[in-house]
Scaffold this active site. Structure first.
Site, mmCIF file in Angstrom:
data_model
loop_
_atom_site.group_PDB
_atom_site.id
_atom_site.type_symbol
_atom_site.label_atom_id
_atom_site.label_comp_id
_atom_site.label_asym_id
_atom_site.label_seq_id
_atom_site.Cartn_x
_atom_site.Cartn_y
_atom_site.Cartn_z
ATOM 1 N N CYS A 107 0.697 -1.018 -0.097
ATOM 2 C CA CYS A 107 -0.064 0.093 -0.223
ATOM 3 C C CYS A 107 0.737 1.244 0.141
ATOM 4 O O CYS A 107 2.091 0.914 0.284
ATOM 5 C CB CYS A 107 -1.011 -0.080 1.145
ATOM 6 S SG CYS A 107 -2.373 1.121 0.948
ATOM 7 N N CYS A 113 -0.078 4.336 2.059
ATOM 8 C CA CYS A 113 -0.507 5.220 2.803
ATOM 9 C C CYS A 113 0.475 5.890 4.022
ATOM 10 O O CYS A 113 0.508 6.866 4.294
ATOM 11 C CB CYS A 113 -1.863 4.677 3.604
ATOM 12 S SG CYS A 113 -1.913 3.192 4.106
ATOM 13 N N CYS A 128 -4.108 6.038 0.147
ATOM 14 C CA CYS A 128 -3.550 4.747 -0.316
ATOM 15 C C CYS A 128 -3.098 4.741 -1.571
ATOM 16 O O CYS A 128 -3.082 3.689 -2.411
ATOM 17 C CB CYS A 128 -4.552 3.684 0.130
ATOM 18 S SG CYS A 128 -4.875 3.545 1.628
ATOM 19 N N LYS A 137 -12.169 -5.177 2.738
ATOM 20 C CA LYS A 137 -11.821 -4.198 3.855
ATOM 21 C C LYS A 137 -12.726 -3.198 3.895
ATOM 22 O O LYS A 137 -12.761 -2.515 3.065
ATOM 23 C CB LYS A 137 -10.466 -3.776 3.364
ATOM 24 C CG LYS A 137 -9.798 -2.778 4.523
ATOM 25 C CD LYS A 137 -8.452 -2.629 3.990
ATOM 26 C CE LYS A 137 -7.859 -1.598 5.067
ATOM 27 N NZ LYS A 137 -6.254 -1.011 4.538
ATOM 28 N N ARG A 142 -3.123 3.923 12.518
ATOM 29 C CA ARG A 142 -2.687 5.200 11.887
ATOM 30 C C ARG A 142 -1.705 5.913 12.496
ATOM 31 O O ARG A 142 -0.896 6.524 12.093
ATOM 32 C CB ARG A 142 -3.838 5.808 11.458
ATOM 33 C CG ARG A 142 -4.653 5.207 10.421
ATOM 34 C CD ARG A 142 -6.000 5.717 9.963
ATOM 35 N NE ARG A 142 -6.858 4.963 8.972
ATOM 36 C CZ ARG A 142 -7.914 5.179 8.520
ATOM 37 N NH1 ARG A 142 -8.587 6.345 8.874
ATOM 38 N NH2 ARG A 142 -8.584 4.397 7.743
ATOM 39 N N ARG A 169 -11.134 7.213 3.611
ATOM 40 C CA ARG A 169 -10.962 6.393 2.781
ATOM 41 C C ARG A 169 -12.158 5.674 2.144
ATOM 42 O O ARG A 169 -12.078 4.436 1.674
ATOM 43 C CB ARG A 169 -10.309 5.203 3.220
ATOM 44 C CG ARG A 169 -8.971 5.633 4.041
ATOM 45 C CD ARG A 169 -7.744 4.457 4.043
ATOM 46 N NE ARG A 169 -6.701 4.686 5.051
ATOM 47 C CZ ARG A 169 -5.720 5.408 5.025
ATOM 48 N NH1 ARG A 169 -5.746 6.455 3.944
ATOM 49 N NH2 ARG A 169 -4.638 5.768 5.692
ATOM 50 N N LYS A 191 -11.494 -7.877 7.009
ATOM 51 C CA LYS A 191 -10.852 -6.864 7.858
ATOM 52 C C LYS A 191 -11.805 -5.732 8.228
ATOM 53 O O LYS A 191 -12.517 -5.017 7.264
ATOM 54 C CB LYS A 191 -9.423 -6.399 7.200
ATOM 55 C CG LYS A 191 -8.824 -5.149 8.175
ATOM 56 C CD LYS A 191 -7.592 -4.893 7.255
ATOM 57 C CE LYS A 191 -6.881 -3.660 8.177
ATOM 58 N NZ LYS A 191 -5.754 -3.087 7.495
ATOM 59 N N SER A 229 -5.992 -2.950 15.032
ATOM 60 C CA SER A 229 -5.338 -2.166 16.170
ATOM 61 C C SER A 229 -6.492 -1.935 16.947
ATOM 62 O O SER A 229 -6.179 -1.902 18.282
ATOM 63 C CB SER A 229 -4.710 -0.920 15.453
ATOM 64 O OG SER A 229 -5.469 -0.183 14.805
ATOM 65 N N TYR A 265 -2.024 -8.596 16.791
ATOM 66 C CA TYR A 265 -0.932 -8.001 17.667
ATOM 67 C C TYR A 265 -1.007 -8.847 18.848
ATOM 68 O O TYR A 265 0.072 -8.572 19.810
ATOM 69 C CB TYR A 265 -1.615 -6.727 17.868
ATOM 70 C CG TYR A 265 -1.675 -5.723 16.635
ATOM 71 C CD1 TYR A 265 -0.600 -5.213 16.069
ATOM 72 C CD2 TYR A 265 -2.835 -5.360 16.008
ATOM 73 C CE1 TYR A 265 -0.373 -4.707 14.492
ATOM 74 C CE2 TYR A 265 -3.068 -4.804 15.044
ATOM 75 C CZ TYR A 265 -1.927 -4.451 14.269
ATOM 76 O OH TYR A 265 -2.009 -3.576 13.000
HETATM 77 C C1 PBG Z 1 -3.413 0.759 5.320
HETATM 78 C C2 PBG Z 1 -3.809 -0.142 6.155
HETATM 79 C C3 PBG Z 1 -4.504 -0.033 7.427
HETATM 80 C C4 PBG Z 1 -4.328 -1.285 8.270
HETATM 81 C C5 PBG Z 1 -3.563 -2.092 7.492
HETATM 82 N N1 PBG Z 1 -3.084 -1.630 6.374
HETATM 83 C C6 PBG Z 1 -5.260 1.074 7.939
HETATM 84 C C7 PBG Z 1 -6.017 1.864 7.105
HETATM 85 O O1 PBG Z 1 -6.671 1.536 6.111
HETATM 86 O O2 PBG Z 1 -6.186 3.141 7.137
HETATM 87 C C8 PBG Z 1 -5.192 -1.218 9.524
HETATM 88 C C9 PBG Z 1 -4.434 -2.330 10.717
HETATM 89 C C10 PBG Z 1 -4.984 -2.130 11.819
HETATM 90 O O3 PBG Z 1 -5.927 -1.161 12.411
HETATM 91 O O4 PBG Z 1 -4.492 -2.743 12.689
HETATM 92 N N2 PBG Z 1 -3.754 0.431 4.115
HETATM 93 ZN ZN ZN Z 2 -3.320 2.161 2.651
#
Ligand code: PBG
Ligand code: ZN
Length: 325
Positions: free
Chosen positions: A117, A119, A127, A192, A202, A214, A245, A271, A310
């Site tokens: 990605c 970002c 992204c 996602k 983030r 997003r 996700k 997260s 995690y």
């Molecule tokens: C970015 C990405 C994100 C996560 C994994 N890859 C965040 C987003 O889309 O803003 C989130 C992972 C997490 O929250 O643990 N492409």
């Molecule tokens: Zn991204």
């Protein structure tokens, strides 16, 4: 008196025999945040126990992961330089390419998966490549080819595109095959959602969008039929693993994918899900270790074969303890 279903719950021995779902350490993928620079080991405030490391500080962490029997890590890079397109992400000397080479040299047995990605690499935090206020799909795909090729050349074992661009799996498959990397599998972030549960990530990855959100590329939380379409697209384009996700508010989606597709299903225990359990645990409001294991079990029971979490190290420790009883 006649008992019904309670007969199979009477002792731990019988409960163990009839248990339908089991967690294994090999189910887990452990995310790692790697920051360009030296001497960095910085705990992420909203994710206690999770750190950003520079490569010179990461060895103890890797050793612990391997010693606990965890087989796979998922890498996120935080570069020194960010620009409009995120060009550091395809620099052969960029942080993730360095990290892949380092880990594969020191721990060849550890499966190294790279997030694909932009970002973390763009100065606007979106992204991909911006066109006005939105991310341009085709321009982003061109750069995605460059990014995966750089990761493949560095020796990555698997790639995981997380940007939710249309046709990204098809483009990656083509680029890898064309360059002799037919053996590298693709774990698509197929389904996602645009989720507030990504908040702590983030901060961890320095990837908060500087404007907007997003929702023009990640899915609407309300949609279930669309998840099947997204997953089908990834199957058609050649994905090897399908991911959902976040995990916990989307257990129904995990089950839908499990029932509709015969590819392995991964779920990302994100997260915010980690942060909530940690926060309540710290306050003494829940038994953190028990809630953690119950949570991971629920993700597996919903249909996930693979869990990105995690909690991987702590859960591996719990499983080890359990097996000694
Ligand atoms: C970015 C990405 C994100 C996560 C994994 N890859 C965040 C987003 O889309 O803003 C989130 C992972 C997490 O929250 O643990 N492409
Ligand atoms: Zn991204």
């Amino acid at each position: 008196m006649k008992l019904g279903l309670r007969n199979n719950r009477k002792t731990e021995e019988i409960r163990a025999k009839v248990r339908e779902t089991h967690l294994h350490v090999s189910d887990f993928i452990y995310p790692l945040f790697i920051e360009e620079g030296t001497n960095i080991k910085k705990e992420i405030v909203s994710m206690p126990g999770i750190f950003r490391y520079s490569l010179d500080q990461i060895n103890d962490e890797l050793k612990e992961v391997v010693d606990l029997g965890i087989k796979s890590v998922l890498l996120f890079g935080i570069p020194l330089l960010k620009d409009a397109e995120g060009s550091e992400s395809w620099n052969d000397e960029g942080i993730i390419q360095q990290a892949i080479r380092y880990i594969k040299k020191e721990y060849p047995q550890l499966q190294v998966i790279a997030d694909v990605c932009f970002c973390e690499y763009t100065n606007h935090g979106h992204c991909g490549v911006l066109c006005g206020q939105d991310v341009d799909n085709d321009l982003t795909l061109i750069n995605t080819r460059k990014q995966v090729l750089a990761q493949a050349k560095a020796g990555v074992d698997m790639v995981a595109p997380s940007g939710m661009m249309d046709f990204v799996v098809r483009e990656i498959r083509d680029e890898l095959d064309k360059n002799g990397f037919q053996h590298i599998p693709i774990m698509g972030y197929s389904v996602k959602y645009a989720s507030a549960y990504y908040g702590p990530f983030r901060d961890a990855a320095d990837s908060t969008p500087s404007f907007g959100d997003r929702r023009t590329y990640q899915m609407d939380a309300a949609n279930r039929n669309e998840a099947i379409k997204e997953a089908q697209a990834d199957v058609d384009e050649g994905a090897d693993i399908l991911m959902v996700k976040p995990a916990l508010s989307y257990l129904d989606i995990i089950r839908d994918l499990k029932n509709n597709f015969d590819l392995p299903i991964a779920a990302y225990n994100v997260s915010g899900e980690y942060a909530m359990i940690k926060a309540a645990g710290k306050n003494g409001w829940i038994d953190e270790q028990k809630v953690m294991m119950e949570t991971l079990l629920s993700i597996k029971r919903a249909g996930a074969d693979i869990i990105i979490t995690y909690f991987a190290k702590e859960a591996a420790k719990q499983l080890k303890k359990g097996s000694k009883n």
